[in-house]
Design a protein around this motif. Structure first.
Motif, short mmCIF file in Angstrom:
data_model
loop_
_atom_site.label_atom_id
_atom_site.label_comp_id
_atom_site.label_asym_id
_atom_site.label_seq_id
_atom_site.Cartn_x
_atom_site.Cartn_y
_atom_site.Cartn_z
N THR A 21 0.84 -1.19 0.00
CA THR A 21 0.00 0.00 0.00
C THR A 21 0.88 1.24 0.00
O THR A 21 1.74 1.39 0.88
CB THR A 21 -0.92 0.04 1.22
OG1 THR A 21 -1.74 -1.14 1.24
CG2 THR A 21 -1.82 1.27 1.19
N ILE A 22 0.66 2.12 -0.97
CA ILE A 22 1.38 3.38 -1.03
C ILE A 22 0.50 4.48 -0.47
O ILE A 22 -0.72 4.49 -0.70
CB ILE A 22 1.83 3.71 -2.48
CG1 ILE A 22 2.78 4.91 -2.49
CG2 ILE A 22 0.64 3.94 -3.40
CD1 ILE A 22 3.45 5.14 -3.84
N SER A 23 1.10 5.37 0.29
CA SER A 23 0.37 6.51 0.83
C SER A 23 1.33 7.69 0.93
O SER A 23 2.54 7.52 0.84
CB SER A 23 -0.21 6.17 2.21
OG SER A 23 0.82 5.86 3.13
N ARG A 24 0.77 8.88 1.09
CA ARG A 24 1.62 10.06 1.19
C ARG A 24 1.05 11.06 2.18
O ARG A 24 -0.16 11.12 2.38
CB ARG A 24 1.85 10.68 -0.18
CG ARG A 24 0.61 11.25 -0.83
CD ARG A 24 0.88 11.62 -2.29
NE ARG A 24 1.55 12.90 -2.44
CZ ARG A 24 1.93 13.41 -3.60
NH1 ARG A 24 1.73 12.72 -4.72
NH2 ARG A 24 2.53 14.58 -3.68
N ASP A 25 1.94 11.83 2.74
CA ASP A 25 1.58 12.94 3.62
C ASP A 25 2.05 14.20 2.90
O ASP A 25 3.24 14.52 2.91
CB ASP A 25 2.26 12.79 4.98
CG ASP A 25 1.86 13.86 5.98
OD1 ASP A 25 1.49 14.97 5.54
OD2 ASP A 25 1.91 13.59 7.18
N ASN A 26 1.13 14.89 2.26
CA ASN A 26 1.50 16.06 1.46
C ASN A 26 2.11 17.17 2.31
O ASN A 26 2.99 17.90 1.85
CB ASN A 26 0.29 16.58 0.70
CG ASN A 26 -0.15 15.63 -0.40
OD1 ASN A 26 0.67 14.95 -1.02
ND2 ASN A 26 -1.45 15.56 -0.64
N ALA A 27 1.65 17.30 3.53
CA ALA A 27 2.18 18.36 4.40
C ALA A 27 3.65 18.12 4.73
O ALA A 27 4.40 19.07 4.96
CB ALA A 27 1.36 18.44 5.68
N LYS A 28 4.04 16.85 4.74
CA LYS A 28 5.43 16.50 5.07
C LYS A 28 6.25 16.14 3.84
O LYS A 28 7.42 15.78 3.95
CB LYS A 28 5.46 15.33 6.05
CG LYS A 28 4.83 15.63 7.40
CD LYS A 28 4.93 14.41 8.33
CE LYS A 28 4.34 14.71 9.69
NZ LYS A 28 4.41 13.52 10.59
N ASN A 29 5.64 16.22 2.66
CA ASN A 29 6.32 15.81 1.42
C ASN A 29 6.94 14.42 1.56
O ASN A 29 8.09 14.19 1.18
CB ASN A 29 7.40 16.83 1.03
CG ASN A 29 6.82 18.13 0.51
OD1 ASN A 29 5.72 18.15 -0.04
ND2 ASN A 29 7.54 19.21 0.69
N THR A 30 6.17 13.52 2.13
CA THR A 30 6.65 12.17 2.44
C THR A 30 5.73 11.13 1.83
O THR A 30 4.50 11.29 1.86
CB THR A 30 6.76 11.97 3.95
OG1 THR A 30 7.69 12.92 4.49
CG2 THR A 30 7.24 10.57 4.29
N VAL A 31 6.34 10.08 1.30
CA VAL A 31 5.59 8.96 0.75
C VAL A 31 6.01 7.70 1.51
O VAL A 31 7.16 7.57 1.92
CB VAL A 31 5.82 8.81 -0.76
CG1 VAL A 31 7.27 8.46 -1.09
CG2 VAL A 31 4.87 7.78 -1.37
N TYR A 32 5.05 6.80 1.69
CA TYR A 32 5.28 5.57 2.41
C TYR A 32 4.93 4.37 1.53
O TYR A 32 4.11 4.47 0.62
CB TYR A 32 4.42 5.52 3.69
CG TYR A 32 4.57 6.72 4.57
CD1 TYR A 32 3.69 7.79 4.48
CD2 TYR A 32 5.59 6.79 5.51
CE1 TYR A 32 3.82 8.91 5.29
CE2 TYR A 32 5.73 7.90 6.33
CZ TYR A 32 4.85 8.96 6.22
OH TYR A 32 4.99 10.06 7.02
N LEU A 33 5.53 3.25 1.85
CA LEU A 33 5.18 1.99 1.19
C LEU A 33 5.07 0.93 2.28
O LEU A 33 6.08 0.52 2.85
CB LEU A 33 6.22 1.58 0.14
CG LEU A 33 5.84 0.36 -0.69
CD1 LEU A 33 4.64 0.67 -1.59
CD2 LEU A 33 7.02 -0.13 -1.53
#
Length: 119
Positions: free
Chosen positions: A68-80
């Motif tokens: 599952t990919i997700s992102r936190d736009n406020a932190k400019n961070t993407v997770y997998l």
């Protein structure tokens, strides 16, 4: 200039889970697409998952239902988030981001993080 820093790789047994993170920093105005790629020894780099600023996602068929990919736009961070890992998931995982910097568009790659799935 935009930098991407990945973290979260490591050694895990088959069936286990890992969570990768990738944080972007630098002269960023906006990030459109953030994605994960991987490259196994002797193989070409392949796309794993991607997400856009609007929240749409797509996955490689080999990982669909497990990653599952997700992102936190406020932190400019993407997770997998990687679940039910298999030995064939072993690879160096790279983060990629594309968007707009202060002066021009950018495409940036992280340095890579090793994921090893083995008993």
């Amino acid at each position: 200039q935009v930098q991407l820093v990945e973290s979260g790789g490591g050694l895990v047994q088959p069936g286990g889970s890992l969570r990768l993170s990738c944080a972007a920093s630098g002269s960023i105005i906006s990030i459109d697409t953030m994605a994960w790629y991987r490259q196994a020894p002797g193989k070409q780099r392949e796309s794993v998952a991607a997400t856009t600023s609007s929240g749409s996602t797509n996955y490689a068929s080999s990982v669909k239902g497990r990653f599952t990919i997700s992102r936190d736009n406020a932190k400019n961070t993407v997770y997998l988030q990687m679940n039910s890992l298999k030995p064939e998931d072993t690879a160096v995982y790279y983060c990629h981001a594309g968007g707009y910097g202060r002066e021009m568009p950018f495409q940036a790659w992280g340095q890579g993080t090793q994921v090893t799935v083995s008993s």
